[in-house]
Design a protein around this motif. Structure first.
Motif, PDB file in Angstrom:
ATOM      1  N   GLU A  28       0.837  -1.204   0.000  1.00  0.00           N
ATOM      2  CA  GLU A  28       0.000   0.000   0.000  1.00  0.00           C
ATOM      3  C   GLU A  28       0.872   1.254   0.000  1.00  0.00           C
ATOM      4  N   GLU A  29       0.466   2.220  -0.812  1.00  0.00           N
ATOM      5  CA  GLU A  29       1.042   3.566  -0.773  1.00  0.00           C
ATOM      6  C   GLU A  29      -0.088   4.513  -0.421  1.00  0.00           C
ATOM      7  N   ARG A  30       0.120   5.359   0.591  1.00  0.00           N
ATOM      8  CA  ARG A  30      -0.955   6.242   1.024  1.00  0.00           C
ATOM      9  C   ARG A  30      -0.432   7.623   1.379  1.00  0.00           C
ATOM     10  N   PHE A  31      -1.351   8.588   1.293  1.00  0.00           N
ATOM     11  CA  PHE A  31      -1.132   9.903   1.878  1.00  0.00           C
ATOM     12  C   PHE A  31      -2.040  10.003   3.088  1.00  0.00           C
ATOM     13  N   ASP A  32      -1.467  10.405   4.226  1.00  0.00           N
ATOM     14  CA  ASP A  32      -2.191  10.388   5.490  1.00  0.00           C
ATOM     15  C   ASP A  32      -1.854  11.650   6.260  1.00  0.00           C
ATOM     16  N   ASP A  33      -2.873  12.425   6.667  1.00  0.00           N
ATOM     17  CA  ASP A  33      -2.609  13.621   7.479  1.00  0.00           C
ATOM     18  C   ASP A  33      -2.907  13.348   8.950  1.00  0.00           C
ATOM     19  N   ASP A  34      -2.564  12.136   9.407  1.00  0.00           N
ATOM     20  CA  ASP A  34      -2.721  11.725  10.800  1.00  0.00           C
ATOM     21  C   ASP A  34      -2.128  12.780  11.726  1.00  0.00           C
ATOM     22  N   GLN A 365     -12.927  11.895  14.937  1.00  0.00           N
ATOM     23  CA  GLN A 365     -13.166  11.285  16.235  1.00  0.00           C
ATOM     24  C   GLN A 365     -12.540  12.167  17.303  1.00  0.00           C
ATOM     25  N   VAL A 366     -13.339  12.631  18.247  1.00  0.00           N
ATOM     26  CA  VAL A 366     -12.881  13.592  19.239  1.00  0.00           C
ATOM     27  C   VAL A 366     -13.063  13.012  20.627  1.00  0.00           C
ATOM     28  N   GLY A 367     -12.002  12.997  21.426  1.00  0.00           N
ATOM     29  CA  GLY A 367     -12.081  12.540  22.803  1.00  0.00           C
ATOM     30  C   GLY A 367     -12.334  13.701  23.741  1.00  0.00           C
ATOM     31  N   MET A 368     -13.168  13.475  24.770  1.00  0.00           N
ATOM     32  CA  MET A 368     -13.496  14.512  25.727  1.00  0.00           C
ATOM     33  C   MET A 368     -12.852  14.219  27.080  1.00  0.00           C
ATOM     34  N   THR A 369     -13.486  14.655  28.169  1.00  0.00           N
ATOM     35  CA  THR A 369     -12.844  14.703  29.473  1.00  0.00           C
ATOM     36  C   THR A 369     -12.252  13.388  29.923  1.00  0.00           C
ATOM     37  N   GLU A 370     -13.028  12.295  29.883  1.00  0.00           N
ATOM     38  CA  GLU A 370     -12.557  11.074  30.500  1.00  0.00           C
ATOM     39  C   GLU A 370     -11.569  10.322  29.621  1.00  0.00           C
ATOM     40  N   VAL A 371     -11.287  10.840  28.430  1.00  0.00           N
ATOM     41  CA  VAL A 371     -10.286  10.216  27.576  1.00  0.00           C
ATOM     42  C   VAL A 371      -9.104  11.154  27.446  1.00  0.00           C
ATOM     43  N   ALA A 372      -8.341  11.011  26.399  1.00  0.00           N
ATOM     44  CA  ALA A 372      -7.156  11.848  26.236  1.00  0.00           C
ATOM     45  C   ALA A 372      -7.588  13.276  25.917  1.00  0.00           C
ATOM     46  N   ALA A 373      -7.510  14.139  26.901  1.00  0.00           N
ATOM     47  CA  ALA A 373      -8.080  15.482  26.806  1.00  0.00           C
ATOM     48  C   ALA A 373      -7.512  16.234  25.615  1.00  0.00           C
ATOM     49  N   GLY A 374      -8.407  16.765  24.807  1.00  0.00           N
ATOM     50  CA  GLY A 374      -8.003  17.600  23.703  1.00  0.00           C
ATOM     51  C   GLY A 374      -7.494  16.860  22.480  1.00  0.00           C
ATOM     52  N   VAL A 375      -7.444  15.542  22.505  1.00  0.00           N
ATOM     53  CA  VAL A 375      -6.932  14.804  21.362  1.00  0.00           C
ATOM     54  C   VAL A 375      -7.967  14.803  20.250  1.00  0.00           C
ATOM     55  N   ASN A 376      -7.565  15.254  19.097  1.00  0.00           N
ATOM     56  CA  ASN A 376      -8.439  15.295  17.933  1.00  0.00           C
ATOM     57  C   ASN A 376      -7.887  14.306  16.911  1.00  0.00           C
ATOM     58  N   LEU A 377      -8.648  13.251  16.635  1.00  0.00           N
ATOM     59  CA  LEU A 377      -8.166  12.210  15.745  1.00  0.00           C
ATOM     60  C   LEU A 377      -8.686  12.368  14.324  1.00  0.00           C
ATOM     61  N   ASN A 378      -9.051  13.585  13.929  1.00  0.00           N
ATOM     62  CA  ASN A 378      -9.493  13.807  12.563  1.00  0.00           C
ATOM     63  C   ASN A 378      -8.357  13.504  11.589  1.00  0.00           C
ATOM     64  N   ARG A 379      -8.704  12.824  10.495  1.00  0.00           N
ATOM     65  CA  ARG A 379      -7.668  12.498   9.511  1.00  0.00           C
ATOM     66  C   ARG A 379      -8.303  12.156   8.180  1.00  0.00           C
ATOM     67  N   ASN A 380      -7.522  12.302   7.124  1.00  0.00           N
ATOM     68  CA  ASN A 380      -7.914  11.951   5.772  1.00  0.00           C
ATOM     69  C   ASN A 380      -6.840  11.047   5.184  1.00  0.00           C
ATOM     70  N   VAL A 381      -7.278   9.990   4.504  1.00  0.00           N
ATOM     71  CA  VAL A 381      -6.354   9.014   3.950  1.00  0.00           C
ATOM     72  C   VAL A 381      -6.753   8.733   2.509  1.00  0.00           C
ATOM     73  N   ALA A 382      -5.765   8.756   1.603  1.00  0.00           N
ATOM     74  CA  ALA A 382      -5.958   8.337   0.219  1.00  0.00           C
ATOM     75  C   ALA A 382      -4.917   7.268  -0.075  1.00  0.00           C
ATOM     76  N   ALA A 383      -5.355   6.101  -0.570  1.00  0.00           N
ATOM     77  CA  ALA A 383      -4.438   4.979  -0.694  1.00  0.00           C
ATOM     78  C   ALA A 383      -4.681   4.207  -1.980  1.00  0.00           C
ATOM     79  N   VAL A 384      -3.614   3.586  -2.479  1.00  0.00           N
ATOM     80  CA  VAL A 384      -3.688   2.598  -3.551  1.00  0.00           C
ATOM     81  C   VAL A 384      -3.039   1.324  -3.016  1.00  0.00           C
ATOM     82  N   ARG A 385      -3.631   0.157  -3.326  1.00  0.00           N
ATOM     83  CA  ARG A 385      -3.177  -1.111  -2.765  1.00  0.00           C
ATOM     84  C   ARG A 385      -3.072  -2.171  -3.842  1.00  0.00           C
ATOM     85  N   LEU A 386      -2.121  -3.071  -3.645  1.00  0.00           N
ATOM     86  CA  LEU A 386      -1.935  -4.238  -4.502  1.00  0.00           C
ATOM     87  C   LEU A 386      -1.965  -5.474  -3.612  1.00  0.00           C
ATOM     88  N   HIS A 387      -2.871  -6.413  -3.908  1.00  0.00           N
ATOM     89  CA  HIS A 387      -2.997  -7.645  -3.146  1.00  0.00           C
ATOM     90  C   HIS A 387      -2.583  -8.821  -4.038  1.00  0.00           C
TER      91      HIS A 387
END
Length: 391
Positions: A28-34, A365-387
């Motif tokens: 797989e080759e991907r672009f990821d803004d993790d 995906q956004v975590g609030m108080t009882e999880v990792a405070a302030g962590v924003n897991l928003n991301r975009n992924v574009a990928a091409v794969r060979l199986h």
């Protein structure tokens, strides 16, 4: 169990047993803004800490070897696999290795008695790659497992009874203060019965017990539900479950909440789709014990030919403190988390051994108080794969 079942077969049955090894290699080759790709190592968000800088994204390469073994005979179907994912980030030079494994067994003990067993385990550096959303809502590695046992007995032409047990567990694998977080588990035994009233309609009842464990804390829940399964047509079936759940928290919290689950499945030739909607109690989230959860999911596959198909998926979750804190409010409170995921792709089968895929994914995906405070897991992924499948 599987070994005993095979040894107990007659010579004629053993002659019909098929053992098929499986091997596949994916590139797989991907672009990821993790979000985890940005900033220096010291700027990665942790509980109570500062958030990382905004991600700029980078190209990545992933290699995924997968091996498996399938065993089949007239009364047995066994499928197993183990896979690794080696991910190389070209911009930062970071390398990560994930592991996945699974086993599923379907055994007919007699014409009326059937046993289904399945289990899977994941050790991943990316929690958003897990099969259940909102698990360990952070940017930390996770060890996650789930299993299911179900025994079904046909009592008569119209009545089936069943009993089962499901398990789910998660452990955040992190450094620093997160390392103090205990593992979380959910144990769920249940019994159910179904009555076929007509060729299209079946009615059911179910009792379910849940034990939620997180460190030394144990919450419990009892639920009694009615169920309806209706065949809308030859290829479409809907199932509706609902009833009250009594929650008993170890800290003295008590409450009753509704459980509702709607499933719609359509399978017809070149097109299949599934829809699920629900409200329930969940556990094994990584940072807390019992949560209420709203969830929704939609998947589809469309085959244009034997070689070309497109697929898509959309999902949403929203959860908070059990039993009902902010559960029926449209506002997002301090202890409510929510998120969604969108995915679509095109698959081209070159032949029975080689296929190519292009895919785009959006995760919010956004975590609030009882999880990792302030962590924003928003991301975009574009990928091409060979199986490539060896056998």
């Amino acid at each position: 169990m599987t070994t005993a079942a095979v040894l107990g077969c007659s010579p004629a049955a053993l002659a019909a047993t098929q053992v098929e090894p499986r091997a596949r290699l994916s590139f797989e080759e991907r672009f990821d803004d993790d979000v985890r790709l940005a900033g220096a190592p010291g700027t990665v968000p942790v509980v109570g800490g500062a958030t990382a800088a905004q991600p700029t994204g980078q190209l990545m390469s992933k290699v995924s070897p997968r091996i498996g073994l399938d065993v089949k005979d007239p009364s047995l179907k066994l499928e197993s696999f183990y896979a690794t994912d080696l991910l190389v980030r070209h911009g930062s030079g970071r390398v990560s290795l994930d592991h996945r494994g699974g086993l599923a067994v379907n055994k007919l003990l007699s014409r009326r008695l059937k046993v289904d067993v399945s289990g899977s385990i994941y050790r991943v550096t990316d929690p958003t790659s897990l099969p259940r959303e909102s698990v360990a809502r952070s940017n930390q590695p996770v060890l996650y497992g789930m299993s299911r046992l179900n025994v079904t007995q046909r009592m008569s032409r119209l009545v089936d009874v069943g009993a089962g047990y499901t398990f789910e567990g998660v452990k955040v694998l992190a450094l620093g203060e997160l390392n103090a977080l205990p593992a979380g588990f959910v144990h769920t035994p249940y019994v159910e019965a179904w009555l076929r009233t007509t060729r299209r309609l079946s009615l059911g009842v179910e009792y379910r017990y849940q034990a939620f464990l997180f460190g030394d804390n144990m919450d419990q829940a009892h639920g009694a539900f009615g169920a309806l399964r209706y065949r809308l047509g030859r290829h479409t079936t809907t199932t509706l479950r609902g009833g009250p759940v009594a929650f008993l928290g170890q800290d003295g919290t008590r409450g009753v909440l509704p459980r509702v689950k709607l499933e719609l499945l359509h399978e017809r030739g070149t097109f299949d789709a599934g829809l699920v909607l629900g409200h329930d109690l969940v556990g094994a989230s990584g940072f807390s014990n019992t949560l209420w959860a709203d969830y929704a999911g939609l998947t589809f596959n469309k085959h244009f030919s034997n070689r070309v198909r497109i697929y898509g998926a959309a999902s949403f979750f929203r959860n908070g403190k059990a039993p009902n804190e902010d559960a029926f409010s449209l506002r997002v409170g301090e202890r409510v988390s929510q998120g969604y995921a969108l995915s679509t792709g095109l698959v081209f089968e070159v032949n029975r051994y080689v296929s190519m895929q292009a895919a785009v994914d959006r995760i919010a995906q956004v975590g609030m108080t009882e999880v990792a405070a302030g962590v924003n897991l928003n991301r975009n992924v574009a990928a091409v794969r060979l199986h490539m499948t060896a056998w």
